[in-house]
Every structure is written in structure tokens, then in C-alpha cells.
Write a protein that holds these residues in place. Structure first.
Motif, short mmCIF file in Angstrom:
data_model
loop_
_atom_site.label_atom_id
_atom_site.label_comp_id
_atom_site.label_asym_id
_atom_site.label_seq_id
_atom_site.Cartn_x
_atom_site.Cartn_y
_atom_site.Cartn_z
N ILE A 214 -2.71 -5.09 -3.90
CA ILE A 214 -1.95 -4.87 -2.67
C ILE A 214 -1.78 -6.19 -1.93
O ILE A 214 -2.78 -6.85 -1.59
N TYR A 215 -0.53 -6.57 -1.68
CA TYR A 215 -0.30 -7.90 -1.13
C TYR A 215 -0.45 -7.95 0.38
O TYR A 215 -0.69 -9.01 0.94
N ALA B 250 0.83 -1.21 0.00
CA ALA B 250 0.00 0.00 0.00
C ALA B 250 0.86 1.26 0.00
O ALA B 250 0.58 2.22 -0.73
N ARG B 251 1.90 1.28 0.82
CA ARG B 251 2.75 2.47 0.87
C ARG B 251 3.52 2.65 -0.43
O ARG B 251 3.75 3.78 -0.87
N THR B 252 3.92 1.54 -1.04
CA THR B 252 4.61 1.63 -2.32
C THR B 252 3.70 2.22 -3.39
O THR B 252 4.12 3.07 -4.18
N GLN B 253 2.46 1.78 -3.40
CA GLN B 253 1.51 2.32 -4.37
C GLN B 253 1.33 3.83 -4.16
O GLN B 253 1.37 4.61 -5.12
N GLU B 254 1.15 4.21 -2.91
CA GLU B 254 0.95 5.64 -2.62
C GLU B 254 2.16 6.47 -3.04
O GLU B 254 2.01 7.58 -3.57
N GLY C 40 5.77 -6.46 -10.65
CA GLY C 40 6.04 -6.37 -9.22
C GLY C 40 6.82 -5.10 -8.93
O GLY C 40 7.85 -4.85 -9.54
N VAL C 41 6.32 -4.30 -7.98
CA VAL C 41 6.97 -3.06 -7.60
C VAL C 41 7.11 -3.05 -6.09
O VAL C 41 6.12 -3.15 -5.37
N GLY C 42 8.34 -2.92 -5.60
CA GLY C 42 8.53 -2.84 -4.15
C GLY C 42 9.77 -3.56 -3.68
O GLY C 42 10.73 -3.74 -4.43
#
Length: 361
Positions: free
Chosen positions: A64-65, A41-45, A89-91
């Protein structure tokens, strides 16, 4: 055709550089226009606004995983991936492990975009699975590495320095584990992997402190590439024998203590290297003590943990130590890839020695 040894060496393509994620949309379009982005979630934000220009021509949804690569989250994301043509995949490591696992289950290509250099998960054909409480459960071997790995230094520069340090700890383990478990191997790929692990260790010892002092500089770029790519290549060439031994077994066992959720994967692995060297010393390897002393000086410079207190664990009771030791020494764990047997009591002695600085004789 008979099936022989199968090696999953590397991603099909690796793109490295400053701002290279600007070409992400064009690269993804090779596999299709419908993309599921797996992240936290924080990565998306934080990163969705930065990635939006590159992804604007694609039909993108974010999955969101939830913070840990768990079975339940994987099942939910597999359902969400219905209709997707490619997974992005992002993060950090757990997000990328989840993306790779979902992609394999769905039979889809996967692209990894790491936002820190804390592990080689962006490269490795492996996903580590955890419980909802954060305990390591098992690893899922994947049939292939990602189709594309994008190492964007611009994104990685915004990661906390602590993640770079943790990645150094995780990558260092490649040498200390592979050189012990694979010393007698005659497979040319494994021999090459061990030699690459030596090169990786030397580069990190030489450049690690400079990379920390000069974020964005050339030494920093080299350590980023070492943590993500060279560490991944060691595992790709050497397979399971060159990925994890006692240092990772100690990490896995420490995750049963829930307070270690405050520490990063590579920090626990770095501590596990010191414990492994204690075990080797106890088994009669005089060079292990020299190696450990060399590492201690480097750890102090980098801020890597040398005591359980550095992992927010404080003094553990004998009951806790025994639980950790029995978990690490359970049948089938990576600790048994050491070339000598280790009992739970011996591991407790090694843990105590690392805390007190003295081996129990």
C-alpha cells in the motif's frame, strides 16, 4: 556504439477489452510467480476480490503506497519488493507511478492495470513525486515503459465519471502544450507526436460529451483509449518536449496550495490550459483567444474547471497568487518551454484574467 537519441515509445504489450484482466495471472507468470501488487488501501479493498481468481496461482503480496507517490513510501515499497519477480500496479495515476518507480529501482518488470482513465500514467515512462503534503516535487524519467498495460473496460466502468472527465482535461493538454513547445522541431518522431496530439484533441472534443452520457458505449471506449493510450503515445514519441509545458507548470504550482488536494490532476491541468492560452494571447497570439473560447464551451459541457473556485480554491489573495506564479516561473520549470518569456507578474495577470474574464492591459 555511440549513444544517440533514445526514445521510450510504449509498453511492450497493450491489452484492451472487456474482462481482459482474467488473463492477468498467465501474463504475469511470464516473469515469475512472486508478485508485489502496488495499490492504495481502498483499491485493494475494492479490487482484490475481483482479481483474486486471476492471481490465485501466484505468490502475491500487496504493498500500500499511502495516497501520494512520495520518497518515503517508495523506499518502504522497494524494501517490500525484495524477493519479488514482477511488480503489478493497480489503481490511479499515483499508484501506477509508484509501481513503475519501485520496479525501476529494483530492476524488475512492471505491469500496469489502471482503475480509472484520469491520466496516461499506465503508459508513460515517468513517475511524478510528491511531498507528504501533496505538493509536486519532481518527475523521475524511467528507462522503459511498462512491460504490459492492461486496459480492462469492465474495471474502468466502475470508476467515478469525474475521473474520466479529469483524464480528458489531462489528455487535451498534449495538443496545447506540444504544439507550442515543438512547433519548430524537425525530428520526425516529434512531428508525428504533435500530429497525434492534434488527433487526440479532435477525438476528445468530438466524443467527450457522448462518452460521459453513455458510459460503456463505443464513444466511452474511445475516450478511455485516448486518455490512457493515445495521450501516452504522444509523450512516448515526442519525449519531454511533448509532455508538459505551461498547463502542467500551473498544475505543479497549484499543488503548493494544499486545498487543491480536493481536485484531481487533470482538473488542475485543464485549468492550466486556459491560463496558458491567456499567456499566449498576452504575447500576441490572436488564435489563442479563439482556442480558449472553443475550449470554454467544451469545458462547460464536460464539467471541467474554468475558475479557481471550481478547484475548491475560492478567491485567492494576491499573496497566494504571487506564490503560485513564482513557483510556476522558477528556473527550470516546464513553463519556460513556451517560445516567449513569462514573468511572475505576467502569470498573475493571466490568472486574474481567467478569474475575471478580462485581460489587464
Amino acid at each position: 556504439m555511440q549513444t544517440g537519441k533514445v526514445s521510450t515509445l510504449a509498453p511492450q504489450r497493450v491489452v484492451r477489452g472487456w474482462g481482459v484482466c482474467r488473463g492477468l495471472g498467465e501474463a504475469l507468470h511470464i516473469w515469475g510467480a512472486r508478485v508485489l501488487v502496488v495499490s492504495g488501501a481502498r483499491t485493494q479493498e475494492r479490487f482484490a476480490p475481483l482479481l483474486q481468481p486471476a492471481l490465485q496461482e501466484l505468490e502475491t503480496q500487496w504493498g500500500i503506497y499511502g495516497g501520494d507517490c512520495t520518497e518515503a513510501a517508495q523506499q518502504r515499497l522497494v524494501e517490500q519488493a525484495q524477493g519479488a519477480e514482477v511488480i503489478l500496479g493497480v489503481g490511479g495515476g499515483k499508484a501506477l507511478d509508484m509501481a513503475k518507480w519501485v520496479a525501476q529501482t529494483r530492476g524488475l518488470p512492471v505491469v500496469t492495470l489502471p482503475t480509472s482513465a484520469a491520466t496516461c500514467a499506465a503508459w508513460a515512462p515517468l513517475s511524478n513525486v510528491y511531498s507528504a503534503a501533496g505538493t509536486w516535487l519532481y518527475g523521475v524519467p524511467l528507462t522503459k515503459a511498462p512491460e504490459l498495460l492492461v486496459v480492462d473496460y469492465h474495471l474502468l466502468l466502475s470508476a467515478p465519471p469525474r475521473t474520466l472527465v479529469a483524464g480528458v482535461g489531462d489528455a487535451l493538454a498534449k495538443w496545447y502544450e506540444a504544439s507550442v513547445s515543438s512547433a519548430q522541431e524537425d525530428d520526425p518522431l516529434v512531428i508525428a507526436a504533435v500530429q497525434q496530439a492534434r488527433t487526440l484533441r479532435d477525438l476528445l472534443l468530438l466524443k467527450g460529451a457522448q462518452a460521459l452520457r453513455e458510459p460503456g458505449g463505443r464513444a466511452w471506449e474511445q475516450v478511455i483509449d485516448a486518455n490512457i493510450c493515445l495521450a501516452g503515445l504522444v509523450g512516448g514519441l515526442g519525449g519531454d518536449r511533448c509532455r508538459t509545458v505551461a498547463a502542467h507548470a500551473v498544475h505543479n504550482a497549484l499543488t503548493t496550495l494544499h486545498t487543491t488536494r480536493h481536485s484531481l490532476h487533470g482538473e488542475k491541468v485543464a485549468y492550466g490550459i486556459l491560463v496558458q492560452l491567456r499567456l499566449e494571447e498576452m504575447a500576441g497570439n490572436r488564435l489563442a483567444e479563439i482556442a480558449r473560447q472553443q475550449l470554454l464551451k467544451f469545458y462547460w459541457t464536460m464539467g471541467l474547471p474554468t475558475r479557481l473556485a471550481d478547484l475548491d480554491l475560492g478567491p485567492l489573495s494576491l499573496h497566494d497568487l504571487r506564490a503560485v506564479a513564482e513557483s510556476a516561473c522558477a528556473p527550470g520549470t516546464d513553463l519556460h518551454l513556451l517560445p516567449f518569456p513569462v514573468t511572475p507578474q505576467q502569470l498573475i495577470e493571466a490568472l486574474v484574467a481567467e478569474e475575471t474574464g478580462t485581460l489587464i492591459r
